[in-house]
Design an enzyme around this catalytic site. Sequence first.
Site, PDB file in Angstrom:
ATOM      1  N   ASN A   9      -2.433  -1.770   6.075  1.00 56.48           N
ATOM      2  CA  ASN A   9      -3.336  -0.631   6.198  1.00 56.48           C
ATOM      3  C   ASN A   9      -4.740  -1.124   5.847  1.00 56.48           C
ATOM      4  O   ASN A   9      -5.053  -1.323   4.685  1.00 56.48           O
ATOM      5  CB  ASN A   9      -2.867   0.472   5.224  1.00 56.48           C
ATOM      6  N   TRP A  10      -5.549  -1.331   6.890  1.00 55.26           N
ATOM      7  CA  TRP A  10      -6.879  -1.908   6.674  1.00 55.26           C
ATOM      8  C   TRP A  10      -7.868  -0.881   6.115  1.00 55.26           C
ATOM      9  O   TRP A  10      -8.991  -1.237   5.776  1.00 55.26           O
ATOM     10  CB  TRP A  10      -7.425  -2.505   7.975  1.00 55.26           C
ATOM     11  N   LYS A  11      -7.491   0.386   6.110  1.00 56.63           N
ATOM     12  CA  LYS A  11      -8.366   1.470   5.627  1.00 56.63           C
ATOM     13  C   LYS A  11      -9.732   1.397   6.332  1.00 56.63           C
ATOM     14  O   LYS A  11      -9.778   1.027   7.503  1.00 56.63           O
ATOM     15  CB  LYS A  11      -8.472   1.429   4.100  1.00 56.63           C
ATOM     16  N   HIS A  92      -0.655   9.753   3.734  1.00 61.07           N
ATOM     17  CA  HIS A  92      -1.158   8.766   2.775  1.00 61.07           C
ATOM     18  C   HIS A  92      -1.878   9.517   1.654  1.00 61.07           C
ATOM     19  O   HIS A  92      -2.547  10.523   1.887  1.00 61.07           O
ATOM     20  CB  HIS A  92      -2.116   7.792   3.477  1.00 61.07           C
ATOM     21  N   GLU A  94      -4.546   9.046   0.134  1.00 60.73           N
ATOM     22  CA  GLU A  94      -5.990   9.259   0.311  1.00 60.73           C
ATOM     23  C   GLU A  94      -6.263  10.421   1.271  1.00 60.73           C
ATOM     24  O   GLU A  94      -7.239  11.150   1.112  1.00 60.73           O
ATOM     25  CB  GLU A  94      -6.654   7.954   0.782  1.00 60.73           C
ATOM     26  N   GLU A 164       4.722   5.246  -2.135  1.00 59.72           N
ATOM     27  CA  GLU A 164       3.510   4.646  -2.701  1.00 59.72           C
ATOM     28  C   GLU A 164       3.079   5.446  -3.922  1.00 59.72           C
ATOM     29  O   GLU A 164       2.381   6.464  -3.782  1.00 59.72           O
ATOM     30  CB  GLU A 164       2.377   4.680  -1.670  1.00 59.72           C
ATOM     31  N   GLY A 170      -4.284   0.487  -4.900  1.00 61.73           N
ATOM     32  CA  GLY A 170      -5.628  -0.073  -5.095  1.00 61.73           C
ATOM     33  C   GLY A 170      -5.998  -0.309  -6.552  1.00 61.73           C
ATOM     34  O   GLY A 170      -7.161  -0.545  -6.865  1.00 61.73           O
ATOM     35  N   SER A 210      -0.507  -1.876  -4.455  1.00 58.68           N
ATOM     36  CA  SER A 210      -0.811  -3.185  -5.058  1.00 58.68           C
ATOM     37  C   SER A 210       0.285  -4.217  -4.814  1.00 58.68           C
ATOM     38  O   SER A 210       0.529  -5.081  -5.660  1.00 58.68           O
ATOM     39  CB  SER A 210      -1.116  -3.042  -6.556  1.00 58.68           C
ATOM     40  N   GLY A 231      -2.203  -2.590   1.449  1.00 60.91           N
ATOM     41  CA  GLY A 231      -3.626  -2.263   1.613  1.00 60.91           C
ATOM     42  C   GLY A 231      -4.472  -3.515   1.449  1.00 60.91           C
ATOM     43  O   GLY A 231      -4.571  -4.350   2.350  1.00 60.91           O
ATOM     44  N   GLY A 232      -5.040  -3.678   0.261  1.00 67.21           N
ATOM     45  CA  GLY A 232      -5.974  -4.779  -0.015  1.00 67.21           C
ATOM     46  C   GLY A 232      -5.505  -6.140   0.482  1.00 67.21           C
ATOM     47  O   GLY A 232      -6.257  -6.861   1.147  1.00 67.21           O
TER      48      GLY A 232
HETATM   49  P1  PGA Z   1      -3.031  -1.291  -1.870  1.00 70.42           P
HETATM   50  O1  PGA Z   1      -2.944  -0.038  -0.860  1.00 70.42           O
HETATM   51  O2  PGA Z   1      -2.036  -2.322  -1.399  1.00 70.42           O
HETATM   52  O3  PGA Z   1      -4.453  -1.767  -1.769  1.00 70.42           O
HETATM   53  O4  PGA Z   1      -2.685  -0.762  -3.231  1.00 70.42           O
HETATM   54  C1  PGA Z   1      -1.713   0.389  -0.352  1.00 70.42           C
HETATM   55  C2  PGA Z   1      -1.932   1.597   0.543  1.00 70.42           C
HETATM   56  O5  PGA Z   1      -2.833   2.395   0.279  1.00 70.42           O
HETATM   57  O6  PGA Z   1      -1.200   1.796   1.536  1.00 70.42           O
END
Ligand code: PGA
Length: 247
Positions: A9-11, A92, A94, A164, A170, A210, A231-232
Amino acid sequence: MRKKIVAGNWKMNLSPGEATALFMALNELPKYDAEMIVFPPLVYVQELNRVRTSAVHLGVQNFYPIESGAFTGEVSIAQVKNVGASYALVGHSERRSVFGESGEMLRAKVNACLFHEMTPIVCCGEPLVIREANEEFSFVKDQLEECLFHLSGEQLTKTIIAYEPVWAIGTGKTASSEQAEAMHKEIRSWIAEKYGTEIANSISILYGGSCNASNAEELFNCENVDGGLIGGASLDVGAFEAILKSI
Ligand code: PGA
């Protein structure tokens, strides 16, 4: 059949050049045991689909669950499908917290995906206060009942779940493999109760929060963890490959 999946997930990250370079590098990776899915910013999906040379799948981080019409700024699931996406993230944390997406909205998104033969990856997970109150299982069950468990068994098999925990997204704080396995096992048992064990054993449940090159192997070794939503660490081809290798 439970598929092994590693999804990135590149956000809201990367310039067009960076996105293409990262995607091309992913296309050149050797084939690992997991299916690879990338969720770039929506504006890059069409171009990445055009330059795709391997079986890296594309998905969208968001869409609006109405067919067409006067919805300024939104895109429909048919539109994203037509430019190359075959997966969509739904629920998600967010989207839930920053954009206030309700259970009703998420249910409509899941239904729209299935209607257009797109695969939703339905995210669930508790905030820290809920875990500290030892209420994470009922919280996550309510989330899934709200947006997923209205489906028929046959429809459910066309979805993927991602657990998650919000406190791990994050933050660099990963759930331990025991915490992840306990929740994944519960999720599978709720599905088994409602839909039967055959269906429960056919659904992929990914872990996210994470997840990185150093903890992926331990998490993926858990019996009920079928891969990760990253994510990251998905923004770096070396880290993402290391995670793929951990499956
Ligand atoms: P993260 O994000 O790996 O940076 O914690 C995961 C996600 O939001 O899907």
